[in-house]
Design an enzyme around this catalytic site. Structure first.
Site, PDB file in Angstrom:
ATOM      1  N   ASN A  44       0.734  -1.141  -0.029  1.00 45.03           N
ATOM      2  CA  ASN A  44       0.031   0.085  -0.015  1.00 45.03           C
ATOM      3  C   ASN A  44       0.725   1.218   0.073  1.00 45.03           C
ATOM      4  OD1 ASN A  44      -2.170   1.748   0.327  1.00 45.03           O
ATOM      5  ND2 ASN A  44      -2.805   1.194   2.313  1.00 45.03           N
ATOM      6  N   HIS A 129     -14.033  -4.937  12.246  1.00 50.45           N
ATOM      7  CA  HIS A 129     -13.631  -3.602  12.404  1.00 50.45           C
ATOM      8  C   HIS A 129     -14.940  -2.776  12.666  1.00 50.45           C
ATOM      9  CE1 HIS A 129      -9.546  -3.121  10.292  1.00 50.45           C
ATOM     10  NE2 HIS A 129      -9.684  -4.481  10.878  1.00 50.45           N
ATOM     11  N   ARG A 154     -12.798  -5.503  16.523  1.00 44.57           N
ATOM     12  CA  ARG A 154     -12.061  -4.528  17.160  1.00 44.57           C
ATOM     13  C   ARG A 154     -12.633  -3.284  17.049  1.00 44.57           C
ATOM     14  NH1 ARG A 154      -7.286  -2.174  13.191  1.00 44.57           N
ATOM     15  NH2 ARG A 154      -8.731  -0.505  12.609  1.00 44.57           N
ATOM     16  N   TYR A 166      -6.686   7.439  13.108  1.00 45.37           N
ATOM     17  CA  TYR A 166      -6.544   6.022  12.165  1.00 45.37           C
ATOM     18  C   TYR A 166      -7.829   5.228  12.772  1.00 45.37           C
ATOM     19  CZ  TYR A 166      -5.837   1.288  11.648  1.00 45.37           C
ATOM     20  OH  TYR A 166      -6.023  -0.106  11.203  1.00 45.37           O
ATOM     21  N   ASP A 218      -6.515  -1.469  18.231  1.00 46.20           N
ATOM     22  CA  ASP A 218      -5.287  -1.064  17.358  1.00 46.20           C
ATOM     23  C   ASP A 218      -4.599   0.144  17.957  1.00 46.20           C
ATOM     24  OD1 ASP A 218      -3.042  -0.960  15.533  1.00 46.20           O
ATOM     25  OD2 ASP A 218      -4.437  -1.392  13.819  1.00 46.20           O
ATOM     26  N   HIS A 220      -1.932   1.167  16.754  1.00 48.82           N
ATOM     27  CA  HIS A 220      -1.029   1.738  15.302  1.00 48.82           C
ATOM     28  C   HIS A 220       0.279   2.244  15.863  1.00 48.82           C
ATOM     29  CE1 HIS A 220      -1.867   2.629  10.990  1.00 48.82           C
ATOM     30  NE2 HIS A 220      -2.580   1.429  11.246  1.00 48.82           N
ATOM     31  N   GLU A 244      -3.051  -4.157  19.843  1.00 52.89           N
ATOM     32  CA  GLU A 244      -2.409  -4.439  18.739  1.00 52.89           C
ATOM     33  C   GLU A 244      -1.067  -3.181  18.668  1.00 52.89           C
ATOM     34  OE1 GLU A 244      -4.707  -5.086  15.269  1.00 52.89           O
ATOM     35  OE2 GLU A 244      -3.234  -4.170  13.909  1.00 52.89           O
ATOM     36  N   GLU A 270       2.248  -6.231  11.642  1.00 53.57           N
ATOM     37  CA  GLU A 270       1.741  -6.183  10.186  1.00 53.57           C
ATOM     38  C   GLU A 270       2.778  -5.357   9.404  1.00 53.57           C
ATOM     39  OE1 GLU A 270      -1.794  -3.653  11.337  1.00 53.57           O
ATOM     40  OE2 GLU A 270      -0.844  -2.070  10.518  1.00 53.57           O
ATOM     41  N   ARG A 291       1.420 -10.933  13.912  1.00 49.20           N
ATOM     42  CA  ARG A 291       0.407 -10.326  13.077  1.00 49.20           C
ATOM     43  C   ARG A 291       0.914 -10.235  11.681  1.00 49.20           C
ATOM     44  NH1 ARG A 291      -1.681  -6.176  12.660  1.00 49.20           N
ATOM     45  NH2 ARG A 291      -3.761  -6.746  12.006  1.00 49.20           N
ATOM     46  N   ASP A 324      -6.059  -3.385   2.109  1.00 51.98           N
ATOM     47  CA  ASP A 324      -4.886  -2.767   1.190  1.00 51.98           C
ATOM     48  C   ASP A 324      -4.132  -4.297   0.844  1.00 51.98           C
ATOM     49  OD1 ASP A 324      -4.255  -1.983   4.262  1.00 51.98           O
ATOM     50  OD2 ASP A 324      -2.497  -2.896   3.399  1.00 51.98           O
ATOM     51  N   GLU A 347      -7.668 -11.347  10.841  1.00 48.71           N
ATOM     52  CA  GLU A 347      -8.458  -9.985  10.750  1.00 48.71           C
ATOM     53  C   GLU A 347      -9.141 -10.014   9.353  1.00 48.71           C
ATOM     54  OE1 GLU A 347      -5.744  -6.640   9.646  1.00 48.71           O
ATOM     55  OE2 GLU A 347      -7.173  -5.142  10.585  1.00 48.71           O
ATOM     56  N   TRP A 410       1.909   7.121  12.363  1.00 46.44           N
ATOM     57  CA  TRP A 410       0.541   7.126  12.072  1.00 46.44           C
ATOM     58  C   TRP A 410      -0.033   6.019  12.673  1.00 46.44           C
ATOM     59  CZ3 TRP A 410      -2.360   4.148   8.419  1.00 46.44           C
ATOM     60  CH2 TRP A 410      -3.708   4.963   8.264  1.00 46.44           C
TER      61      TRP A 410
HETATM   62  C1  GCO Z   1      -4.780  -3.156  10.505  1.00 47.58           C
HETATM   63  C2  GCO Z   1      -3.781  -2.240  10.019  1.00 47.58           C
HETATM   64  C3  GCO Z   1      -4.136  -1.399   8.732  1.00 47.58           C
HETATM   65  C4  GCO Z   1      -2.961  -0.683   8.320  1.00 47.58           C
HETATM   66  C5  GCO Z   1      -3.055  -0.557   6.715  1.00 47.58           C
HETATM   67  C6  GCO Z   1      -1.870   0.221   6.195  1.00 47.58           C
HETATM   68  O1  GCO Z   1      -4.596  -3.450  11.684  1.00 47.58           O
HETATM   69  O2  GCO Z   1      -5.499  -3.507   9.550  1.00 47.58           O
HETATM   70  O3  GCO Z   1      -3.264  -1.290  11.088  1.00 47.58           O
HETATM   71  O4  GCO Z   1      -5.416  -0.742   8.929  1.00 47.58           O
HETATM   72  O5  GCO Z   1      -3.093   0.681   8.551  1.00 47.58           O
HETATM   73  O6  GCO Z   1      -2.792  -2.138   6.377  1.00 47.58           O
HETATM   74  O7  GCO Z   1      -2.048   0.160   4.907  1.00 47.58           O
HETATM   75 MG    MG Z   2      -3.156  -2.609  12.719  1.00 46.05          MG
END
Ligand code: GCO
Ligand code: MG
Length: 410
Positions: A44, A129, A154, A166, A218, A220, A244, A270, A291, A324, A347, A410
């Site tokens: 992505n 989500h 989530r 986010y 999450d 993040h 997460e 991730e 993950r 993504d 997920e 982010w």
């Molecule tokens: C999640 C992730 C995604 C990412 C994304 C970035 O837990 O699914 O944090 O939302 O932000 O995959 O491209």
């Molecule tokens: Mg995530």
């Protein structure tokens, strides 16, 4: 002996970049006897770098190779490049790996999960989500998932005082990134506001909906280890399934500090692309869930190694499955999830139309569980003619800045 049983030449390999709803990069491999395999190569925000890595440096090496030799091809591409790891290279290798597993399944007439040892469970537990700008919106979203039979949800909500956070979208969200970003959007982040709000958010959800489902959140990558430890401790009464990505995931030893402060389960991975990124996290038992995704961590062949290592240390799986990653990636994840002994959760963000016109899938959601289906291979058909209707346009993930302008995670 001649023919398929001694050799199965790759005669064509091509890369298609398409945007049915969002950008996806797909590798298609064909063999001399007409077998076709597909792999996801989507990174992505940096899509074309993987397309080029494949087209310019991998496809020429694939032509004429034996499609049956998955393990050998993986090592040839990994060790043969000399330059190790990295998201671009590992995503490219992953796409080749998925396509070859797809072909092997089709040749055998078996779904890939059968080639990986067969099912260890009936179906794969997934989490949805739920999100909202307000707690009321979030409640409606959680209720929607529970009504649909989800067993794990989530939860994310806008942090009061911050314009964008986010993970917030409409109930049928396909992406959290801005739709037409020819340049990245700048978001503002304030950790103090978030740390005040996050425990209220989780407490609210448990008060409204009780403890009869699994609850995830999450972070993040936005906290320091000490902040993450404090947050985890505050969340303990609410019996989270996981917290997460509490801190930037590349700093593995930081998780010792988080672990020393809280028993809230931790999920990370991730952004990882190899077993080396999580070796310490797993062998020191610093996390509860790994993950990593099939697409970004070297395909089924490599992610399976990560899962086997995790099994030795009591770490369970919880693969990344955001939209993504293409439906090919989700399908590959489901085949692997179905087989490994230490599966935890998967997920699941459904890909919205018109993605289903380009990727025809066999996986099925029932009562909060996904099953990859029983078609030979990965069970995804990629429609190249349909893909042509959705041309690529550059899009970027947002960038977070603190109130004073400093770039933040982010
Ligand atoms: C999640 C992730 C995604 C990412 C994304 C970035 O837990 O699914 O944090 O939302 O932000 O995959 O491209
Ligand atoms: Mg995530």
């Amino acid at each position: 002996m001649k023919g398929r049983y001694t050799h199965m030449k790759i005669t064509d390999a091509r890369v298609v970049v398409t945007a049915p709803g969002r950008n996806f990069v797909t590798l298609i491999i064909e063999t001399e006897d007409g077998m076709v395999g597909v792999g996801d190569a989507t990174l992505n925000g940096r899509e074309l770098s993987v397309a080029s890595y494949l087209r310019d440096h991998v496809v020429p090496l694939l032509l004429g190779r034996d499609a049956r030799r998955i393990e050998d091809t993986w090592n040839y591409l990994y060790k043969g490049a000399y330059w190790r790891r990295g998201a671009v290279a590992m995503t490219a290798i992953a796409a080749v790996d998925m396509a070859l597993w797809d072909i092997k399944g089709k040749v055998a007439g078996l779904p890939v999960y059968e080639l990986l040892g067969g099912a260890s469970r009936d179906a794969v537990l997934v989490y949805g989500h739920a999100s909202g700008h307000t707690l009321d919106d979030l409640d409606a979203s959680v209720q929607m998932f529970l009504n649909k039979g989800y067993k794990a949800v989530r939860v994310q909500a806008s942090v009061p005082g911050l314009e964008h956070t986010y993970g917030i979208g409409s109930p049928a969200v396909a992406a959290y990134e801005p739709a037409n970003g020819s340049m990245p959007e700048d978001d503002v982040w304030d950790t103090a506001l978030y740390l005040d709000f996050a425990p209220q958010l989780i407490e609210h959800v448990r008060e409204q909906f009780g403890h009869g489902f699994h609850l995830l959140h999450d972070v993040h990558h936005r906290l320091t280890p000490n902040e993450a430890g404090r947050l985890g401790a505050r969340l303990e009464p609410y019996r989270m399934w996981w917290m997460e990505d509490p801190t930037p995931a590349e700093d593995q030893s930081a998780f010792r500090l988080i672990r020393s402060q809280t028993t809230t389960p931790i999920a990370v991975g991730e952004v990882f692309n190899s077993i080396w990124d999580c070796q310490q996290l797993i062998t020191e038992r610093l996390i509860d869930y790994i993950r990593a995704s099939v697409t970004h961590a070297g395909g089924i062949t490599h992610l399976r190694r990560i899962f086997f290592l995790a099994e030795l240390y009591g770490v369970r799986t919880g693969s990344h499955g955001a939209t993504d990653l293409s439906p090919i990636s989700l399908s590959a994840a489901l085949h692997l999830d179905l087989t490994v002994a230490n599966f935890g959760i998967q997920e699941y963000m459904p890909h919205l139309s018109p993605a289903d016109e380009v990727f025809r899938t066999t996986y099925e959601l029932r009562d909060g569980y996904l099953h990859p289906g029983h078609a030979p291979g990965l069970g995804v058909e990629f429609d190249e003619a349909a893909a042509e209707k959705y041309p690529y346009a550059p899009r970027y993930l947002p960038v977070n800045r603190l109130v004073d302008g400093t770039v933040h995670d982010w």
